[in-house]
Scaffold this motif. Structure first.
Motif, mmCIF file in Angstrom:
data_model
loop_
_atom_site.group_PDB
_atom_site.id
_atom_site.type_symbol
_atom_site.label_atom_id
_atom_site.label_comp_id
_atom_site.label_asym_id
_atom_site.label_seq_id
_atom_site.Cartn_x
_atom_site.Cartn_y
_atom_site.Cartn_z
ATOM 1 N N LYS A 155 0.826 -1.196 0.000
ATOM 2 C CA LYS A 155 0.000 0.000 0.000
ATOM 3 C C LYS A 155 0.867 1.255 0.000
ATOM 4 O O LYS A 155 0.599 2.218 -0.731
ATOM 5 C CB LYS A 155 -0.922 0.006 1.222
ATOM 6 N N GLN B 95 2.597 1.550 -3.453
ATOM 7 C CA GLN B 95 1.646 1.947 -4.496
ATOM 8 C C GLN B 95 1.240 3.401 -4.333
ATOM 9 O O GLN B 95 1.096 4.135 -5.313
ATOM 10 C CB GLN B 95 0.411 1.059 -4.452
ATOM 11 N N SER C 218 -2.589 7.059 -15.039
ATOM 12 C CA SER C 218 -3.667 6.247 -15.617
ATOM 13 C C SER C 218 -3.430 4.765 -15.373
ATOM 14 O O SER C 218 -4.366 4.009 -15.101
ATOM 15 C CB SER C 218 -3.791 6.525 -17.121
ATOM 16 N N ASN D 168 -1.359 3.546 -12.931
ATOM 17 C CA ASN D 168 -1.148 3.271 -11.518
ATOM 18 C C ASN D 168 -2.417 3.449 -10.688
ATOM 19 O O ASN D 168 -2.498 2.959 -9.575
ATOM 20 C CB ASN D 168 -0.041 4.182 -10.972
ATOM 21 N N THR D 169 -3.399 4.160 -11.227
ATOM 22 C CA THR D 169 -4.646 4.407 -10.503
ATOM 23 C C THR D 169 -5.739 3.521 -11.079
ATOM 24 O O THR D 169 -6.183 3.710 -12.214
ATOM 25 C CB THR D 169 -5.045 5.894 -10.610
ATOM 26 N N LYS D 170 -6.166 2.553 -10.295
ATOM 27 C CA LYS D 170 -7.070 1.518 -10.777
ATOM 28 C C LYS D 170 -8.366 2.084 -11.324
ATOM 29 O O LYS D 170 -8.835 1.682 -12.394
ATOM 30 C CB LYS D 170 -7.366 0.528 -9.643
ATOM 31 N N GLU D 171 -8.991 3.021 -10.599
ATOM 32 C CA GLU D 171 -10.281 3.555 -11.016
ATOM 33 C C GLU D 171 -10.184 4.313 -12.334
ATOM 34 O O GLU D 171 -11.034 4.166 -13.216
ATOM 35 C CB GLU D 171 -10.834 4.475 -9.923
ATOM 36 N N ARG E 156 -7.839 3.928 -14.644
ATOM 37 C CA ARG E 156 -7.513 2.943 -15.677
ATOM 38 C C ARG E 156 -8.772 2.205 -16.129
ATOM 39 O O ARG E 156 -8.987 2.005 -17.329
ATOM 40 C CB ARG E 156 -6.472 1.955 -15.148
ATOM 41 N N LYS E 157 -9.612 1.830 -15.179
ATOM 42 C CA LYS E 157 -10.830 1.094 -15.505
ATOM 43 C C LYS E 157 -11.768 1.928 -16.368
ATOM 44 O O LYS E 157 -12.289 1.437 -17.379
ATOM 45 C CB LYS E 157 -11.545 0.693 -14.212
#
Length: 311
Positions: A234, A237, A290, A292-295, A297-298
């Motif tokens: 955590k 990241q 984009s 590294n950030t899951k939301e 990227r999704k």
């Protein structure tokens, strides 16, 4: 003899050293780089703006970074691309002033935005129960407004102090216009400019570095030493990509600005660092955040899938 610092005054920029045969490939590559920067950063802006799930403090703070990057890229690339076609490279005095204003606003804004993002992550990880109380919509508006107001006041004052000077030279030393290069065109005392310039460097970079070091040390202490679940991953990241982006911008900008005040500093080093600050952060930031950030990227993948799907 004083030069007239008006729109009729022509400022000469350093010529490119690449052979004439490589001029067209360089022009095409620079144009594609600029278009990629604008498209990638604009995609992040649109993704955050159009998805209500991303209307959270973390993402709304991040929204300001691509806006700042597009400002910096637009201040640098169009003038550089157009000047590749002609020799010698020239620019009007007032266009040079505008370029300097935008490039310094971009640099100062980027540092302040990254600092605010670090503070947001610090509250989210170290005081999660207080996060919604601290990072309210009103406080978020105050933080974002404070970033741009502080940046604007500092940089406009910096450029205004330079505009009061009479110039007696017409050639700048850097590959694009910035305040130190414009100041060196003056043929009168620049003592006030030098003091205020040092204050601006100390304030923007000193405050940013102090806040980020403090917040990241607190995050590492909370995540690692208290041995929370998945603490190490955590912390890495959360801090890794952000810290890399910040340190690259901080070190490059600091060395390039300080090199202007050291007469023996290699000219090539100062030019290379100055250009890299204008190219790499706007190019790499959207890729870093984009992916590294899951939301984000999704939502970007969903948007691209929707645009490419025939149904």
């Amino acid at each position: 003899m004083f030069l007239n610092s008006s729109s009729s005054t022509t400022i000469f920029l350093p010529s490119f050293t690449f052979p004439p045969s490589t001029r067209v490939p360089a022009l095409v590559f620079s144009t594609l780089t600029y278009l990629m920067i604008m498209c990638c950063n604009l995609m992040i802006v649109v993704t955050i703006a159009l998805n209500h799930n991303l209307h959270k403090p973390m993402y709304l703070l991040l929204l300001n970074l691509p806006v700042c990057d597009m400002m910096g890229a637009t201040a640098f690339f169009p003038q550089m691309i157009s000047s590749m076609l002609y020799q010698p490279r020239v620019i009007s005095y007032w266009a040079c002033v505008v370029q300097a204003l935008l490039t310094h606003t971009y640099g100062g804004g980027s540092l302040l935005i990254l600092t605010a993002m670090a503070f947001d992550r610090y509250i989210a990880i170290c005081s999660p129960l207080s996060y919604n109380t601290i990072m309210t919509n009103n406080n978020l508006i105050k933080i974002i407004s404070g970033i741009w107001l502080t940046d604007t006041i500092l940089i406009f004052t910096l450029i205004a102090l330079t505009l009061r000077l009479k110039i007696c030279q017409d050639t700048i030393s850097d590959m694009y216009c910035n305040n130190p290069s414009l100041t060196k065109l003056a043929c009168e005392g620049t003592h006030v400019n030098n003091i205020y310039g040092l204050f601006t460097i100390a304030f923007l970079q000193g405050i940013s570095l102090a806040v980020i070091l403090f917040t990241y040390l607190q995050i590492l202490f909370t995540c690692v030493f208290k041995k929370q679940a998945d603490a190490r991953s955590k912390a890495i990241q959360t801090c890794g990509a952000h810290l890399i982006v910040f340190l690259f911008l901080e070190l490059n900008a600091f060395i390039a600005l300080v090199a202007h005040r050291i007469e023996t500093a290699p000219l090539f080093l100062r030019r290379a660092l100055g250009v890299s600050v204008m190219i790499f952060p706007p190019l790499l930031n959207p890729l870093v955040y984009s992916f590294n950030t899951k939301e984000i990227r999704k939502h970007i993948l969903l948007f691209l899938k929707r645009k490419t799907s025939p149904f």
